[in-house]
Design an enzyme around this catalytic site. Structure first.
Site, PDB file in Angstrom:
ATOM      1  N   ARG A  80       0.850  -1.191   0.000  1.00  0.00           N
ATOM      2  CA  ARG A  80       0.000   0.000   0.000  1.00  0.00           C
ATOM      3  C   ARG A  80       0.886   1.242   0.000  1.00  0.00           C
ATOM      4  O   ARG A  80       1.999   1.228   0.523  1.00  0.00           O
ATOM      5  CB  ARG A  80      -0.911   0.006   1.229  1.00  0.00           C
ATOM      6  CG  ARG A  80      -1.820  -1.213   1.354  1.00  0.00           C
ATOM      7  CD  ARG A  80      -2.609  -1.165   2.659  1.00  0.00           C
ATOM      8  NE  ARG A  80      -3.496  -2.312   2.801  1.00  0.00           N
ATOM      9  CZ  ARG A  80      -3.170  -3.458   3.406  1.00  0.00           C
ATOM     10  NH1 ARG A  80      -1.943  -3.579   3.932  1.00  0.00           N
ATOM     11  NH2 ARG A  80      -4.027  -4.449   3.495  1.00  0.00           N
ATOM     12  N   LYS A 110      -1.923  -2.940   7.994  1.00  0.00           N
ATOM     13  CA  LYS A 110      -3.113  -2.558   8.743  1.00  0.00           C
ATOM     14  C   LYS A 110      -3.191  -3.319  10.059  1.00  0.00           C
ATOM     15  O   LYS A 110      -2.854  -4.492  10.131  1.00  0.00           O
ATOM     16  CB  LYS A 110      -4.368  -2.838   7.908  1.00  0.00           C
ATOM     17  CG  LYS A 110      -4.573  -1.848   6.768  1.00  0.00           C
ATOM     18  CD  LYS A 110      -5.907  -2.080   6.081  1.00  0.00           C
ATOM     19  CE  LYS A 110      -6.175  -1.035   5.026  1.00  0.00           C
ATOM     20  NZ  LYS A 110      -7.489  -1.248   4.360  1.00  0.00           N
ATOM     21  N   HIS A 183      -2.914   3.058  -5.611  1.00  0.00           N
ATOM     22  CA  HIS A 183      -3.625   1.821  -5.295  1.00  0.00           C
ATOM     23  C   HIS A 183      -3.911   1.006  -6.553  1.00  0.00           C
ATOM     24  O   HIS A 183      -4.025  -0.219  -6.488  1.00  0.00           O
ATOM     25  CB  HIS A 183      -4.933   2.131  -4.559  1.00  0.00           C
ATOM     26  CG  HIS A 183      -5.342   1.059  -3.595  1.00  0.00           C
ATOM     27  ND1 HIS A 183      -4.614   0.748  -2.463  1.00  0.00           N
ATOM     28  CD2 HIS A 183      -6.390   0.190  -3.605  1.00  0.00           C
ATOM     29  CE1 HIS A 183      -5.198  -0.238  -1.812  1.00  0.00           C
ATOM     30  NE2 HIS A 183      -6.274  -0.598  -2.498  1.00  0.00           N
ATOM     31  N   ARG A 186      -1.161  -1.306  -7.060  1.00  0.00           N
ATOM     32  CA  ARG A 186      -1.331  -2.487  -6.204  1.00  0.00           C
ATOM     33  C   ARG A 186      -2.307  -3.470  -6.853  1.00  0.00           C
ATOM     34  O   ARG A 186      -2.065  -4.681  -6.874  1.00  0.00           O
ATOM     35  CB  ARG A 186      -1.830  -2.030  -4.828  1.00  0.00           C
ATOM     36  CG  ARG A 186      -2.161  -3.137  -3.833  1.00  0.00           C
ATOM     37  CD  ARG A 186      -2.476  -2.486  -2.478  1.00  0.00           C
ATOM     38  NE  ARG A 186      -3.209  -3.341  -1.574  1.00  0.00           N
ATOM     39  CZ  ARG A 186      -2.657  -4.184  -0.709  1.00  0.00           C
ATOM     40  NH1 ARG A 186      -1.345  -4.314  -0.673  1.00  0.00           N
ATOM     41  NH2 ARG A 186      -3.397  -4.905   0.117  1.00  0.00           N
ATOM     42  N   HIS A 209      -3.894  -9.259   3.137  1.00  0.00           N
ATOM     43  CA  HIS A 209      -5.328  -9.342   3.404  1.00  0.00           C
ATOM     44  C   HIS A 209      -5.607 -10.333   4.525  1.00  0.00           C
ATOM     45  O   HIS A 209      -5.044 -11.432   4.546  1.00  0.00           O
ATOM     46  CB  HIS A 209      -6.082  -9.796   2.147  1.00  0.00           C
ATOM     47  CG  HIS A 209      -6.129  -8.761   1.066  1.00  0.00           C
ATOM     48  ND1 HIS A 209      -6.412  -9.053  -0.248  1.00  0.00           N
ATOM     49  CD2 HIS A 209      -5.931  -7.417   1.113  1.00  0.00           C
ATOM     50  CE1 HIS A 209      -6.389  -7.942  -0.960  1.00  0.00           C
ATOM     51  NE2 HIS A 209      -6.092  -6.946  -0.165  1.00  0.00           N
ATOM     52  N   TYR A 218     -10.124 -10.331  -7.262  1.00  0.00           N
ATOM     53  CA  TYR A 218      -9.291 -10.341  -8.465  1.00  0.00           C
ATOM     54  C   TYR A 218      -9.623 -11.516  -9.374  1.00  0.00           C
ATOM     55  O   TYR A 218      -9.335 -11.472 -10.571  1.00  0.00           O
ATOM     56  CB  TYR A 218      -7.814 -10.382  -8.074  1.00  0.00           C
ATOM     57  CG  TYR A 218      -7.384  -9.154  -7.307  1.00  0.00           C
ATOM     58  CD1 TYR A 218      -7.240  -7.924  -7.944  1.00  0.00           C
ATOM     59  CD2 TYR A 218      -7.137  -9.207  -5.937  1.00  0.00           C
ATOM     60  CE1 TYR A 218      -6.866  -6.791  -7.245  1.00  0.00           C
ATOM     61  CE2 TYR A 218      -6.765  -8.080  -5.234  1.00  0.00           C
ATOM     62  CZ  TYR A 218      -6.628  -6.874  -5.893  1.00  0.00           C
ATOM     63  OH  TYR A 218      -6.269  -5.752  -5.197  1.00  0.00           O
TER      64      TYR A 218
END
Length: 242
Positions: A80, A110, A183, A186, A209, A218
């Site tokens: 990110r 995150k 992004h 990414r 994730h 995706y």
């Protein structure tokens, strides 16, 4: 609406709830997730070639080497942009003289979750080229702990500034600037990996994730491309085109 009538019923404002939770005829709408935007491999290479060419020009060498490093790191790792700008110089110092066997760093994504970020050979070379001129980008010749210092030495470059630089590059390459952002790089990384046959679980781990369902978005892109390829290859389609 169900919550609204439930509230009215519980507060005694109405005597009958016309929209109970167990009503089979009142189904909750499905919330669709838009497919992520991404660039083609050709568009990514077009951006890379343009910024490397610019880096060879004496009047643009310093800023172009920075942007080249930013693009190579983003595309080679899928990190990110917030993770990129949070990197400290000391976190990548061991990569400068790396023997290409342990070309990775540990970052916190995150919720403070740690994961490995890999650097391919191109990203390493771009990083070294950038570090050779990095100090010239720091105002007033001061020192900074950040890998990519901002206008103030004690602060990193902002996400907005990274986005501006990438959009400026896109315009020079005749790529629609509205379809590109950090992004999107990414998203392109993940999409290209999936198209190349990478395992979806591996992509999940690389992207950081928590849930596989986040990464599975995706696969919808891959499925669409498969449908388009099947449609183009179908004998009826070929007969019509001929």
């Amino acid at each position: 609406m169900k919550n609204f009538y439930k509230c009215l019923f519980n507060d005694g404002i109405i005597d009958f709830n016309p929209a109970p939770d167990n009503d089979a005829e009142l189904k909750n709408p499905k919330v669709s997730r838009p497919l992520p935007k991404y660039l083609s491999v050709e568009e990514i290479f077009l951006l890379m070639d343009a910024v490397r060419k610019s880096a060879s020009e004496s009047n643009k060498e310093i800023s172009s080497k920075r942007l080249c490093a930013i693009l190579d790191i983003l595309y080679s790792s899928g990190m990110r942009v917030s993770e990129l700008i949070d990197m400290k110089l000391c976190e990548v110092s061991h990569l400068i003289n790396s023997n290409n066997k342990e070309c990775y760093i540990i970052i916190k994504g995150k919720s403070g979750r740690e994961r490995q970020i890999l650097f391919n050979e191109q990203a390493l070379q771009s990083l070294r080229n950038y570090l050779s001129v990095r100090d010239n980008l720091i105002p007033n010749g001061k020192e900074s702990d950040w890998l990519f210092p901002g206008d103030k030495p004690n602060k990193p470059i902002t996400r907005q500034r990274v986005g501006q630089l990438i959009k400026e590059l896109a315009r020079k390459c005749n790529i629609d600037e509205n379809k590109i952002s950090p992004h999107v790089i990414r998203h392109s990384f993940a999409t290209h990996l999936l198209d190349s046959g990478a395992n979806i679980v591996l992509i999940q781990k690389v992207l950081g994730h928590t849930n596989l369902s986040t990464t599975q978005i995706y696969t919808h892109i891959a499925n669409k491309k498969l449908k388009d390829k099947l449609a183009d290859s179908h004998p009826i389609t070929q007969m019509i085109n001929n």
